[in-house]
Scaffold this motif. Structure first.
Motif, short mmCIF file in Angstrom:
data_model
loop_
_atom_site.label_atom_id
_atom_site.label_comp_id
_atom_site.label_asym_id
_atom_site.label_seq_id
_atom_site.Cartn_x
_atom_site.Cartn_y
_atom_site.Cartn_z
N ASP A 170 -114.56 11.90 0.82
CA ASP A 170 -114.93 10.78 1.68
C ASP A 170 -115.22 9.59 0.76
O ASP A 170 -115.76 9.78 -0.33
N VAL A 171 -114.83 8.41 1.18
CA VAL A 171 -115.05 7.22 0.34
C VAL A 171 -115.94 6.25 1.08
O VAL A 171 -115.73 5.99 2.27
N VAL A 172 -116.94 5.71 0.38
CA VAL A 172 -117.84 4.75 0.99
C VAL A 172 -118.11 3.62 -0.02
O VAL A 172 -118.13 3.86 -1.23
N GLY A 173 -118.27 2.41 0.48
CA GLY A 173 -118.61 1.28 -0.38
C GLY A 173 -120.10 1.30 -0.68
O GLY A 173 -120.92 1.57 0.20
N ALA A 174 -120.45 1.02 -1.93
CA ALA A 174 -121.87 0.95 -2.31
C ALA A 174 -121.98 -0.01 -3.49
O ALA A 174 -122.26 0.39 -4.62
N ASP A 175 -121.73 -1.31 -3.22
CA ASP A 175 -121.64 -2.25 -4.33
C ASP A 175 -122.84 -3.17 -4.46
O ASP A 175 -122.77 -4.23 -5.07
N THR A 176 -123.98 -2.73 -3.89
CA THR A 176 -125.26 -3.40 -4.20
C THR A 176 -126.23 -2.31 -4.65
O THR A 176 -126.01 -1.12 -4.36
N ALA A 177 -127.30 -2.73 -5.32
CA ALA A 177 -128.29 -1.74 -5.77
C ALA A 177 -128.87 -0.99 -4.58
O ALA A 177 -129.08 0.23 -4.63
N GLU A 178 -129.11 -1.71 -3.48
CA GLU A 178 -129.68 -1.07 -2.28
C GLU A 178 -128.71 -0.02 -1.72
O GLU A 178 -129.12 1.07 -1.33
N ALA A 179 -127.44 -0.37 -1.69
CA ALA A 179 -126.45 0.57 -1.16
C ALA A 179 -126.34 1.80 -2.05
O ALA A 179 -126.18 2.93 -1.57
N VAL A 180 -126.45 1.61 -3.36
CA VAL A 180 -126.42 2.75 -4.28
C VAL A 180 -127.62 3.65 -4.00
O VAL A 180 -127.50 4.88 -3.96
N GLU A 181 -128.79 3.03 -3.78
CA GLU A 181 -129.98 3.84 -3.46
C GLU A 181 -129.78 4.62 -2.17
O GLU A 181 -130.19 5.78 -2.06
N THR A 182 -129.12 4.00 -1.18
CA THR A 182 -128.87 4.71 0.09
C THR A 182 -127.94 5.90 -0.11
O THR A 182 -128.23 6.99 0.36
N VAL A 183 -126.83 5.69 -0.82
CA VAL A 183 -125.87 6.81 -0.95
C VAL A 183 -126.35 7.88 -1.93
O VAL A 183 -125.76 8.95 -2.00
N THR A 184 -127.41 7.59 -2.65
CA THR A 184 -127.97 8.64 -3.51
C THR A 184 -129.35 9.06 -3.00
O THR A 184 -130.09 9.76 -3.70
N GLY A 185 -129.67 8.64 -1.78
CA GLY A 185 -130.93 9.05 -1.15
C GLY A 185 -130.83 10.45 -0.59
O GLY A 185 -129.73 11.02 -0.49
N SER A 186 -131.95 11.00 -0.17
CA SER A 186 -131.99 12.44 0.16
C SER A 186 -131.08 12.80 1.33
O SER A 186 -130.50 13.88 1.35
N GLU A 187 -130.92 11.88 2.29
CA GLU A 187 -130.10 12.22 3.46
C GLU A 187 -128.64 12.48 3.06
O GLU A 187 -128.06 13.52 3.41
N VAL A 188 -128.06 11.54 2.32
CA VAL A 188 -126.67 11.69 1.89
C VAL A 188 -126.56 12.83 0.87
O VAL A 188 -125.63 13.65 0.92
N MET A 189 -127.52 12.91 -0.02
CA MET A 189 -127.47 13.93 -1.09
C MET A 189 -127.51 15.34 -0.51
O MET A 189 -126.95 16.27 -1.08
#
Ligand SMILES: Nc1ncnc2c1ncn2[C@@H]1O[C@H](COP(=O)(O)OP(=O)(O)OP(=O)(O)O)[C@@H](O)[C@H]1O
Ligand SMILES: [Mg+2]
Length: 224
Positions: A64-83
């Motif tokens: 699956d591919v998702v955009g995460a090109d801000t620091a906040e977005a990186v935190e979201t995609v590496t947060g516990s829900e996605v992880m």
């Protein structure tokens, strides 16, 4: 919790997206749930997936591919829900550093990563451009004990020994160098442009062997 592999190098064209798309696809085809997080505003990984086939029709898995090109977005995609929903998250890092140091996105990615892979082309300019990231990574390792990190030589011309030479100079920067490397092969260029993995272009080719060797070495040394 997902294992986070970040492919980072501020030097443009080092081979980050090539490595990130092939590694994430290889893990997906080993039955892992894989998210490829595109931390580059250029959107290469998103464009790669958009150019690619439907996995159902293709018969083989893709991440699956998702955009995460801000620091906040990186935190979201590496947060516990996605992880919790994925086995492996591969981050395709952005190029460029600001005058005041590494970008916020790079710092956020470094914080979240279990393993940082730094692709480096065998040239002096590429080596010099990599020193800052090596220092930043080592500083973080010194402070927190993570992430693991390694250089990987990319676009290596097998007819010369520049790859060996660059390997020993990279070791002087204080991070290990993977034994596995990517040769300079048109298969990589075709796969990125067509939205597939190198094994889809040439199933038993050298590039596919190289990606297998990289995965094998990562699993042996870091993500067992
Ligand atoms: N091993 C390789 N052999 C031949 N060509 C390669 C190889 N790896 C990458 N390339 C080509 O080099 C170019 C840059 O590669 P890529 O886009 O992966 O680098 P990048 O580090 O993601 O660049 P950017 O910093 O712009 O995001 C692309 O045209 C790609 O097809
Ligand atoms: Mg890229």
């Amino acid at each position: 919790m997902a294992y986070v592999i970040a492919v980072l190098n501020q030097k443009g064209g080092a081979g980050k997206s090539t490595l990130a798309t092939n590694l994430s696809t290889a893990y997906a085809r080993r039955g892992k749930q894989v998210l490829l997080a595109d931390a580059d505003p250029q959107g290469s990984a998103r464009n790669w997936r958009a150019a690619g086939p439907d996995p159902g029709e293709h018969g083989k898995a893709f991440p699956d591919v998702v955009g995460a090109d801000t620091a906040e977005a990186v935190e979201t995609v590496t947060g516990s829900e996605v992880m919790g929903a994925f086995d492996v998250v591969v981050v395709d890092g952005p190029p460029g550093v600001s005058g005041s140091g590494p970008g916020k996105v790079t710092v956020a990615v470094l914080k979240a990563a279990d393993l940082v892979l730094i692709p480096v082309r065998p040239s002096g300019a590429d080596l010099w451009a990599t020193a800052d990231l090596a220092e930043l990574t080592k500083a973080r390792q010194g402070a927190t004990g993570t992430p693991d990190a390694a250089f990987i030589v990319t676009q290596a011309d097998s007819r010369t020994n520049v790859a060996e030479e660059i390997g020993s100079r990279l070791e002087e920067l204080g991070l290990p160098v993977l034994q596995a490397r990517c040769g300079d092969r048109v298969t990589y260029v075709k796969a990125l442009g067509q939205g597939v993995a190198v094994e889809d272009i040439e199933p038993s080719g050298k590039a596919a062997e190289e990606i297998e060797a990289i995965i094998g070495e990562i699993n042996r040394r870091f993500y067992g």
